[in-house]
Design a protein around this motif. Structure first.
Motif, mmCIF file in Angstrom:
data_model
loop_
_atom_site.group_PDB
_atom_site.id
_atom_site.type_symbol
_atom_site.label_atom_id
_atom_site.label_comp_id
_atom_site.label_asym_id
_atom_site.label_seq_id
_atom_site.Cartn_x
_atom_site.Cartn_y
_atom_site.Cartn_z
ATOM 1 N N TRP A 149 -2.950 -4.251 -6.510
ATOM 2 C CA TRP A 149 -3.071 -3.177 -5.525
ATOM 3 C C TRP A 149 -4.409 -2.448 -5.624
ATOM 4 N N ASP A 150 -4.951 -2.278 -6.831
ATOM 5 C CA ASP A 150 -6.235 -1.592 -6.964
ATOM 6 C C ASP A 150 -7.325 -2.329 -6.190
ATOM 7 N N ARG A 153 -6.833 -1.630 -2.413
ATOM 8 C CA ARG A 153 -7.335 -0.295 -2.094
ATOM 9 C C ARG A 153 -8.863 -0.288 -2.021
ATOM 10 N N ARG A 157 -11.379 0.366 1.407
ATOM 11 C CA ARG A 157 -12.480 1.326 1.507
ATOM 12 C C ARG A 157 -13.795 0.623 1.824
ATOM 13 N N SER A 182 -3.013 3.339 6.261
ATOM 14 C CA SER A 182 -3.305 4.563 5.519
ATOM 15 C C SER A 182 -3.623 5.678 6.497
ATOM 16 N N GLY A 186 -4.628 10.650 1.669
ATOM 17 C CA GLY A 186 -4.194 9.571 0.799
ATOM 18 C C GLY A 186 -2.842 8.988 1.117
ATOM 19 N N ILE A 188 -0.014 6.653 2.647
ATOM 20 C CA ILE A 188 -0.020 5.229 2.954
ATOM 21 C C ILE A 188 1.416 4.758 3.128
ATOM 22 N N GLU A 214 3.381 5.073 -2.537
ATOM 23 C CA GLU A 214 2.340 4.126 -2.919
ATOM 24 C C GLU A 214 2.733 3.344 -4.167
ATOM 25 N N ALA A 218 2.423 -0.611 -4.392
ATOM 26 C CA ALA A 218 1.631 -1.197 -5.472
ATOM 27 C C ALA A 218 2.459 -2.174 -6.293
#
Length: 388
Positions: A149-150, A153, A157, A182, A186, A188, A214, A218
């Protein structure tokens, strides 16, 4: 019994699950054309015995291995067919099985099937051919790796994608797909058919869910990431009667022959997830009212299918943009022809024929041996790799 080389008629063999309606419908189409019924080779036997042999004159159709728990166990290595995880192992074992089929005249090329069942590779092939596709940071061999998930994300961006689809690279039938969006502060949420249990396991479901925490999203993505993930920008789709709409277009031997509109109140329009068939004439009229030509819309699907010239039939998922002025290809499906009772489009050459009869007719039109010969819970549902 092996077909006789002196018999000019094609003799079909089908590699599939004998009890499956796909095999039954194709066999019916073969017999309706006045041909001998196809020889059925079971996927379970192929997987257990390490392959199958076909006579030089047999025309071999590869069909879906889905909807059979024994076959799913052999491919994915888990006794629970409703589990989402395991698609990478499924892909590896399925590719090995394809290459264990020896001889015959193939209607499906194993190298092309390898691309069709890897969304990252398929997207790159389509993009390189100029087919309109949603933007993707994971497309092709130079695409970004998604380890969890990181990474999702970070890519959202970096590529300014506040709304995107997260797809298992080797999945189908919307298994494991998340429509992620999103918002400010923050926030989502994700729309998906994945059922996340309290102990962290993932199950296929016929019930579409929305996750707004989230940490849940995630957890799902982190569990799916080891199997490989593909990300695509979420293109706002046109609507029909207030519901999101897209099209499944079947292309047989290079020609768009059948089309169905799929509509849904959710971003997932698959018919087995509660989507409904829309009105194809209404869709055509909407395209034409916006200034687009229906023939050009179908030509995009044919352009996508042309990327796989050694595969007789594919199903193209076509995404019409808001206003019906533009389209993009979401996916190309190797087993995208299960559209019972749907007959061919006007002017397609398949009028009055279902998707299977259209394929049989296409083989009959071809000179012998011009086809590539290959060398080598109540809501839960199994991963089918078949549904529109």
């Amino acid at each position: 019994m092996s077909p006789s080389a002196s018999d000019p008629r094609p003799h079909f063999a089908v590699v599939g699950n004998p009890e499956n309606r796909r095999v039954t419908l194709f066999a019916e189409a073969v017999r309706a054309a006045g041909l001998p019924g196809p020889r059925i080779v079971a996927w379970a036997e192929v997987l257990r015995s390490g392959g199958a042999d076909f006579a030089a004159e047999e025309t071999v159709r590869i069909d879906s291995p889905g909807e059979n728990p024994d076959v799913d166990l052999l491919l994915r290595g888990t006794p629970d067919a409703t589990r989402v995880e395991g698609s990478a192992r499924w892909y590896s074992n399925f590719m090995t099985a394809l290459r264990s089929l020896r001889g015959g005249i193939r209607l499906d090329d194993p190298d092309e099937l390898a691309v069709l069942f890897d969304k990252r590779r398929c997207h790159a092939v389509l993009a390189a051919a100029g087919v309109p596709v949603p933007a993707s940071p994971t497309s092709g061999p130079r695409g970004a790796a998604v380890r969890g998930w990181d990474d999702v994300r970070a890519l959202m961006r970096e590529h300014r994608m506040p709304r995107l689809f997260v797809k298992p690279a080797h999945g189908s039938s919307a298994s494991g797909v998340l429509a992620v969006e999103s918002a400010g502060a923050g926030r989502i949420r994700a729309t998906t058919s994945v059922e996340l249990t309290v102990d962290g396991r993932l199950f296929n479901s016929l019930k579409v869910r929305r996750y707004q925490r989230e940490q849940d999203i995630a957890a799902i993505v982190d569990s799916l990431a080891p199997d490989g993930l593909h990300l695509e920008r979420w293109l706002p789709k046109a609507s029909q009667r207030g519901r999101a709409a897209d099209l499944r277009v079947v292309v047989v031997d290079g020609r768009a022959t059948h089309a169905v509109v799929r509509t849904s109140p959710s971003p997932l329009t698959n018919l087995h997830l509660g989507g409904s068939r829309g009105d194809i004439d209404e869709a055509r009229q909407a395209f034409e009212a916006s200034g687009a030509r229906w023939s050009d819309v179908l030509a995009v699907c044919e352009q996508a299918a042309a990327c796989f010239p050694r595969t007789l039939c594919v199903g193209v998922d076509l995404l019409p943009a808001v206003g019906w002025r533009r389209v993009a290809v979401g996916e190309v499906n190797a087993f995208g022809d299960l559209l019972p009772r749907l007959t061919g489009l006007p002017g397609s050459g398949a009028e009055g024929l279902d998707t299977y009869a259209a394929q049989v007719a296409a083989v009959l039109r071809r000179p012998r041996r011009t086809v590539q010969a290959a060398s080598h819970h109540p809501h839960r549902t199994g991963t089918t790799h078949v549904s529109a």
